[in-house]
Design an enzyme around this catalytic site. Structure first.
Site, PDB file in Angstrom:
ATOM      1  N   ARG A 157       6.840   6.165   0.936  1.00  0.00           N
ATOM      2  CA  ARG A 157       6.970   7.559   0.514  1.00  0.00           C
ATOM      3  C   ARG A 157       8.292   8.172   0.973  1.00  0.00           C
ATOM      4  O   ARG A 157       8.869   9.005   0.275  1.00  0.00           O
ATOM      5  CB  ARG A 157       5.786   8.377   1.040  1.00  0.00           C
ATOM      6  CG  ARG A 157       4.489   8.087   0.287  1.00  0.00           C
ATOM      7  CD  ARG A 157       3.318   8.833   0.867  1.00  0.00           C
ATOM      8  NE  ARG A 157       2.124   8.667   0.050  1.00  0.00           N
ATOM      9  CZ  ARG A 157       0.905   9.011   0.429  1.00  0.00           C
ATOM     10  NH1 ARG A 157       0.710   9.551   1.615  1.00  0.00           N
ATOM     11  NH2 ARG A 157      -0.125   8.830  -0.383  1.00  0.00           N
ATOM     12  N   LYS A 199     -18.351   2.832  -6.676  1.00  0.00           N
ATOM     13  CA  LYS A 199     -19.401   3.708  -7.176  1.00  0.00           C
ATOM     14  C   LYS A 199     -19.054   4.369  -8.503  1.00  0.00           C
ATOM     15  O   LYS A 199     -17.953   4.880  -8.680  1.00  0.00           O
ATOM     16  CB  LYS A 199     -19.704   4.798  -6.141  1.00  0.00           C
ATOM     17  CG  LYS A 199     -20.311   4.276  -4.840  1.00  0.00           C
ATOM     18  CD  LYS A 199     -20.640   5.423  -3.898  1.00  0.00           C
ATOM     19  CE  LYS A 199     -21.292   4.913  -2.620  1.00  0.00           C
ATOM     20  NZ  LYS A 199     -21.651   6.031  -1.712  1.00  0.00           N
ATOM     21  N   GLY A 232      -5.295  10.873  -5.199  1.00  0.00           N
ATOM     22  CA  GLY A 232      -6.188  11.902  -5.713  1.00  0.00           C
ATOM     23  C   GLY A 232      -5.653  12.600  -6.949  1.00  0.00           C
ATOM     24  O   GLY A 232      -6.394  12.896  -7.886  1.00  0.00           O
TER      25      GLY A 232
END
Length: 405
Positions: free
Chosen positions: A41, A206, A382
Site C-alpha cells: 500500500r 459463507k 470491503g
C-alpha cells in the site's frame, strides 16, 4: 462516472504552488515490534505523491493505521514507520506532523508548515475526534488546510469519514488520485460496460456474507461461478449430498432463488461434477477425488475436482470479462489448491479483461505469480465487495457531485 482527476489538474498546471492534501491508504500490517511486514500500500501511494511533488505542490499526506481510539493517541498508532518507509521509497525525508487538527471547538485552523516542493505526513487521521462519524466541524477544519483535496484511498472509499468524504465536501477542489481513478475505470469496464460473456467468480466460506453480491450479479453476469463453502450450499440446493462440509442449509431457498434468476436469463451457476474430499480439515489430510454424487457422510469437500476445474477454465478462457473474488478451495493446503490454481491460470491465459479483489484472492494471485496477467487488481477489500453488491461508494458519490458543480 465523471470525477475531476488529479492527473488532469497536474497536466494543466493548476497544481503549482497549491496546498495539496492527499488521503492515501497506508494501513499496512506490522509485527509486534511495529515493523512493517508488507509495504504494498505504501508503494502504491508513491505515484500520486510524486505526481504532486513534480507538479510543484506543497504536499500533505495522511492515512489511518490500525484501530486507534479517537482523541487518545498511543505510540503504536503512529505513522512513523510508514513515514520512514515512504521516505526510503521517495529518496527524501518525510517529516511527521502530530496534533495537526485543533482539538478545541473553535473553527480556526493552524496551517501545516509545508512549502511547494515539500512533503509532510500528517499523523494517523483516525485519532482526530469526529473522523469516523464525519463530524461537519472537523470536515471544515480539514478542508481549510488545503487548496486541493485528492482521494487516492480506494480501500476506504466505502466509508463516509472526515478525510474521505467531509473534506471533499468543502475543499476548494476535490478530485480522484491515480489509484482511485484506476479503480473507477476498472469497475466501469468490468461491470458498467463489460465485454460479453461476463463471468464472475464468487467464493468464500459463507453464502450469508456474499448473498447480496450473488443476487446483484445474478442480474448482470452470463456465468456465476461459486466456490468454497458457498459452492457447498449451492450443491445442497441442487440436491447433492455434501457430507460434513461447511455449508448454510438455512439459506437453501436463497441459493435456489439465485439459481432460478440466472436460469431465467439463460445464464447458469455451474454445479461441481467432481470434488476433492478429506476426512479432516488439515494440511496433511489425505485428498480423494470423488464424483459430486458420491460424497460420503463423513467427507469434507475442500476443493473442486479436476473435471470441474477444466470445464470452468475453458469457460473462463472464452469469456470477455471476468470478475474474481475468492479462491474456490482451501488453496493454502497443497493437496487442495489445484482448483484455485487451474482457475488462476485460466484467468491469466484468457484474453478477457479481468478484475480481481479481496485479500484471499490477492494471496492466490501472488502465490501463482499471475499479477501481470490480471487486467486490474483492486486495492480495496470491503470497498470492492460493496461495488460488487451494486452500492454507490460514498467517496465516488461526493467526488462526482463536486465534479458536477
Amino acid at each position: 462516472m465523471n470525477v475531476i482527476r488529479f492527473s488532469d489538474l497536474c497536466a494543466s498546471g493548476q497544481v503549482r504552488g497549491k496546498r495539496v492534501f492527499i488521503r492515501a491508504d497506508l494501513n499496512v500490517p506490522q509485527d509486534d515490534h511495529g515493523a512493517i511486514t508488507e509495504d504494498t500500500r505504501i508503494r502504491a501511494s508513491v505515484p500520486c505523491i510524486q505526481m504532486a511533488l513534480d507538479a510543484g505542490a506543497a504536499v500533505m499526506v495522511t492515512s489511518h493505521l490500525g484501530r486507534p481510539t479517537e482523541g487518545d493517541f498511543k505510540p503504536e498508532d503512529s505513522l512513523a514507520p510508514v513515514a520512514k518507509r515512504l521516505g526510503e521509497l521517495l529518496g527524501r525525508d518525510v517529516p511527521l506532523v502530530a496534533n495537526w487538527v485543533n482539538s478545541d471547538d473553535k473553527a480556526s485552523i493552524t496551517p501545516i508548515p509545508v512549502r511547494p516542493g515539500q512533503l509532510v505526513m500528517l499523523e494517523n487521521c483516525r485519532v482526530n475526534k469526529g473522523e469516523k462519524k464525519n463530524n461537519p466541524e472537523l470536515a471544515h477544519k480539514l478542508a481549510a488546510l488545503c487548496d486541493i483535496f485528492v482521494n487516492d484511498a480506494f480501500g476506504t472509499a466505502h466509508r463516509a469519514e472526515g478525510t474521505t468524504y467531509g473534506i471533499a465536501q468543502f475543499a476548494p477542489i476535490a478530485c480522484a488520485g491515480p489509484l482511485l481513478s484506476a479503480e473507477i475505470d476498472a469497475i466501469q469496464k468490468a461491470l458498467a460496460h463489460p465485454k460479453r460473456p461476463l463471468a464472475a467468480i464468487v467464493a468464500g466460506s459463507k453464502v450469508s456474507t456474499k448473498l447480496t453480491i450473488l443476487k446483484t450479479l445474478a442480474d448482470k453476469v452470463d456465468q456465476l461461478i461459486v466456490g468454497g463453502g458457498i459452492a457447498n450450499t449451492f450443491m445442497l440446493a441442487a440436491g447433492l449430498k455434501i457430507g460434513k462440509s461447511l455449508a448454510e442449509p438455512d439459506l437453501l431457498a436463497e441459493a435456489k432463488a439465485v439459481m432460478a434468476a440466472m436460469k431465467a436469463r439463460g445464464a447458469e451457476i455451474p454445479i461441481p461434477t467432481d470434488v476433492v474430499c478429506a476426512k479432516t480439515f488439515a494440511a496433511d489430510a489425505v485428498a480423494t477425488i470423488k464424483k459430486a454424487t458420491e460424497v460420503a457422510d463423513d467427507d469434507l469437500i475442500l476443493d473442486i475436482g479436476p473435471e470441474t476445474a477444466a470445464k470452468l477454465a475453458a469457460q473462463l478462457k472464452a469469456s470477455g470479462t471476468i470478475v474474481w473474488n475468492g479462491p474456490v478451495g482451501v488453496f493454502e493446503f497443497p493437496a487442495f489448491e489445484s482448483g484455485t490454481k487451474v482457475i488462476a491460470h485460466a484467468i491469466a491465459e484468457s484474453s478477457a479483461f479481468s478484475i480481481a479483489g479481496g485479500g484471499d484472492t490477492l494471496a492466490a494471485i501472488a502465490k501463482y505469480g499471475i499479477d501481470k496477467q490480471v487486467g486490474y487488481i483492486s486495492t480495496g477489500g470491503g470497498a470492492f465487495l460493496e461495488v460488487l453488491e451494486g452500492k454507490t461508494l460514498p467517496a465516488f458519490e461526493i467526488l462526482a457531485k463536486r465534479a458536477a458543480g
